[in-house]
Design an enzyme around this catalytic site. Structure first.
Site, PDB file in Angstrom:
ATOM      1  N   LYS A  34       0.827  -1.216   0.000  1.00 19.89           N
ATOM      2  CA  LYS A  34       0.000   0.000   0.000  1.00 19.89           C
ATOM      3  C   LYS A  34       0.855   1.257   0.000  1.00 19.89           C
ATOM      4  CE  LYS A  34      -1.417   2.306   3.557  1.00 19.89           C
ATOM      5  NZ  LYS A  34      -2.084   3.004   4.670  1.00 19.89           N
ATOM      6  N   ASN A  35       1.828   1.322   0.917  1.00 18.49           N
ATOM      7  CA  ASN A  35       2.604   2.547   1.074  1.00 18.49           C
ATOM      8  C   ASN A  35       3.492   2.827  -0.132  1.00 18.49           C
ATOM      9  OD1 ASN A  35       1.507   3.133   3.574  1.00 18.49           O
ATOM     10  ND2 ASN A  35       3.114   2.069   4.706  1.00 18.49           N
ATOM     11  N   ARG A 104      -3.417  10.607   4.336  1.00 18.16           N
ATOM     12  CA  ARG A 104      -2.109  11.203   4.579  1.00 18.16           C
ATOM     13  C   ARG A 104      -1.265  11.258   3.307  1.00 18.16           C
ATOM     14  NH1 ARG A 104       1.001  14.435   7.839  1.00 18.16           N
ATOM     15  NH2 ARG A 104       3.155  14.049   7.322  1.00 18.16           N
ATOM     16  N   CYS A 128      -4.580   8.326   9.821  1.00 19.48           N
ATOM     17  CA  CYS A 128      -4.677   7.761  11.167  1.00 19.48           C
ATOM     18  C   CYS A 128      -4.137   8.736  12.202  1.00 19.48           C
ATOM     19  CB  CYS A 128      -3.881   6.452  11.252  1.00 19.48           C
ATOM     20  SG  CYS A 128      -4.702   5.049  10.499  1.00 19.48           S
ATOM     21  N   ARG A 133       3.263  13.806  12.855  1.00 20.09           N
ATOM     22  CA  ARG A 133       3.772  13.584  11.499  1.00 20.09           C
ATOM     23  C   ARG A 133       3.826  14.891  10.703  1.00 20.09           C
ATOM     24  NH1 ARG A 133       1.303   7.941   9.299  1.00 20.09           N
ATOM     25  NH2 ARG A 133      -0.692   8.977   9.324  1.00 20.09           N
ATOM     26  N   ASP A 319       4.964   0.043  12.112  1.00 19.05           N
ATOM     27  CA  ASP A 319       3.687  -0.493  11.636  1.00 19.05           C
ATOM     28  C   ASP A 319       3.423  -1.920  12.122  1.00 19.05           C
ATOM     29  OD1 ASP A 319       2.923   1.808  10.380  1.00 19.05           O
ATOM     30  OD2 ASP A 319       3.449   1.151   8.368  1.00 19.05           O
ATOM     31  N   ILE A 341       8.816   6.036  17.139  1.00 21.66           N
ATOM     32  CA  ILE A 341       8.525   6.766  15.911  1.00 21.66           C
ATOM     33  C   ILE A 341       7.354   7.723  16.087  1.00 21.66           C
ATOM     34  CG2 ILE A 341       8.024   6.562  13.450  1.00 21.66           C
ATOM     35  CD1 ILE A 341      10.707   5.355  14.254  1.00 21.66           C
ATOM     36  N   ARG A 411      -8.179   0.242   5.065  1.00 19.51           N
ATOM     37  CA  ARG A 411      -7.228   1.142   4.419  1.00 19.51           C
ATOM     38  C   ARG A 411      -5.911   0.449   4.109  1.00 19.51           C
ATOM     39  NH1 ARG A 411      -5.419   4.841   7.898  1.00 19.51           N
ATOM     40  NH2 ARG A 411      -4.251   5.681   6.154  1.00 19.51           N
TER      41      ARG A 411
END
Length: 434
Positions: A34-35, A104, A128, A133, A319, A341, A411
């Site tokens: 996905k990313n 995002r 999220c 961020r 993640d 993080i 998502r």
């Protein structure tokens, strides 16, 4: 009456009903990342030529990005795991707020728009709620490339001064190895005049995937995957066909699913180098891993606690912190999990406690005392990875759990209950109509 109404509303929420205690088997199939897919889609803005992406997961975030690109004038077609994009009629440089607000990754549009058109106006994004961020690093990098940038009323406006409307190559040093900032600067600089360098660059596989595809489009990028990336600007890019890498976070989630259910399961396709830190922690807690050319087979042992600290790649990924914590709640002994993080990524702790987990939370450090078995409960995933963690906990719990927060789960996981059910899980999705 209000209490009864509240219970009724809870039941009507979309949720997964998970019957725990079933052993998994066979193979779990991993979708495209996905990313990676999201940022690769925005790269279509850099060229008039067609971009054909394969192995794209079917997720709500992917549809969200398709809608954003369509609003800018990109022609988008989807067919199962293939997305076709063409930006030969790019006529708009301001995605609408209502589309950007929940995604995002929408902010990735600013780099390609600035590089291709010389101007962009992008609302600050949502996503999220796991931490601030900030986009400060993105903006600082764009300014170093010669852009004039201002932030007013939640909107970032950027433009390139002068008649050429081209950014200028620059040496950029990031304060922290931000994946988003690295990708934004990388996409902005491929069409800039001259050579750019990004020092302290993010080294994640998704950054490497972006650089590889940009090179397939005619860019000149070297060093991706290391701390210094060099970009020699070119005048134009062309289209290409490209396949997205497997999703390392989904692969890690499925390996943890095998471990938490004490099952022997093969997970594929996987690029093991993308998961080295996670694979080592699985070994450390008692799992055996058999790695072949396409996948990884997990064989669980007598599991015991391990300590985890999240770090940028190649460290342990944030993640997978929540899913791995779910596993540790069922492992013997004490584990310490530290989130380095994001400052708000322990929302799953209270929900795991509802399932009987013994966890003490001190700021962003959780001390987990393993118990023999979790117990089923109604729980809610308040972000994407928290929801995944609760699904895993439900697989191992005694009884039937109800997990809501599917708007987050969908998502990032393409048909997660379908895949798990094919491997032996018992999960029902309740999606009330209306």
């Amino acid at each position: 009456m209000p209490a009864a109404l509240s219970i009724s509303q809870e039941i009507l929420k979309p949720h997964l009903e998970i019957q725990g205690g079933h052993t998994l088997s066979r193979e779990l199939k991993v979708s495209g990342a996905k990313n990676s897919a999201l940022v690769l889609m925005t790269s279509a803005l850099l060229s008039e030529g067609p971009l054909e992406l394969h192995n794209v997961p079917q997720l709500t975030d992917i549809q969200g990005m398709a809608d954003i690109l369509s609003s800018l004038g990109v022609r988008v077609k989807r067919s199962q795991e293939t997305v076709w994009l063409q930006a030969d009629d790019l006529h708009h440089a301001e995605p609408p707020y209502d589309l950007v607000n929940g995604l995002r990754a929408s902010f990735f549009c600013i780099g390609p728009l600035l590089g291709r058109l010389g101007h962009a106006k992008v609302p600050l994004p949502g996503g999220c709620r796991i931490g601030a961020r900030p986009v400060v690093e993105h903006i600082r990098g764009l300014k170093a490339l010669g852009a004039m940038v201002k932030v007013e009323h939640g909107v970032v406006t950027a433009s390139v001064p002068g008649t050429s409307r081209r950014l200028k190559g620059a040496a950029i040093v990031l304060d922290c190895p931000s994946v988003g900032a690295t990708e934004t600067i990388l996409m902005a600089s491929v069409l800039a005049e001259g050579t750019s360098t990004i020092e302290n660059a993010a080294q994640e596989p998704e950054v490497q995937d972006l650089a590889k595809m940009l090179n397939a489009m005619g860019a000149r990028v070297s060093g991706a995957g290391g701390p210094i990336i060099t970009i020699e600007g070119v005048e134009r890019l062309h289209g290409c066909n490209y396949s997205v890498i497997p999703d390392r976070i989904e692969a890690g989630t499925f390996l943890i699913a095998a471990a938490i259910t004490r099952s022997i399961v093969r997970v594929s396709p996987v690029i093991p180098e993308h998961l080295n830190a996670v694979l080592q922690k699985l070994r450390d807690c008692g799992c055996t891993l058999e790695i072949d050319k396409q996948g990884i087979t997990l064989i669980p042992g007598d599991l015991h606690g391990v300590d985890i600290i999240t770090q940028p790649f190649p460290g342990f990924p944030t993640d997978l912190q929540a899913p791995f914590m779910a596993l540790l709640t069922t492992a013997k002994g004490t584990s310490v999990v530290t989130e380095k993080i994001y400052e708000n990524r322990m929302q799953h702790v209270a929900e795991l406690q509802r399932m009987g987990a013994s966890i003490r939370l001190q700021g962003n450090t959780a001390v987990v005392e393993g118990i023999p078995q979790l117990s089923a409960a109604p729980v809610s995933g308040n972000d994407l990875r928290a929801a995944a963690a609760l699904v895993l906990a439900g697989l191992a719990a005694r009884g039937i759990s109800q997990v809501d927060g599917l708007n987050h789960l969908d998502r990032g996981y393409d048909g997660i209950e379908t895949k798990l059910n094919a491997s032996g899980a018992h999960i029902l999705r309740h999606q009330p109509s209306g």
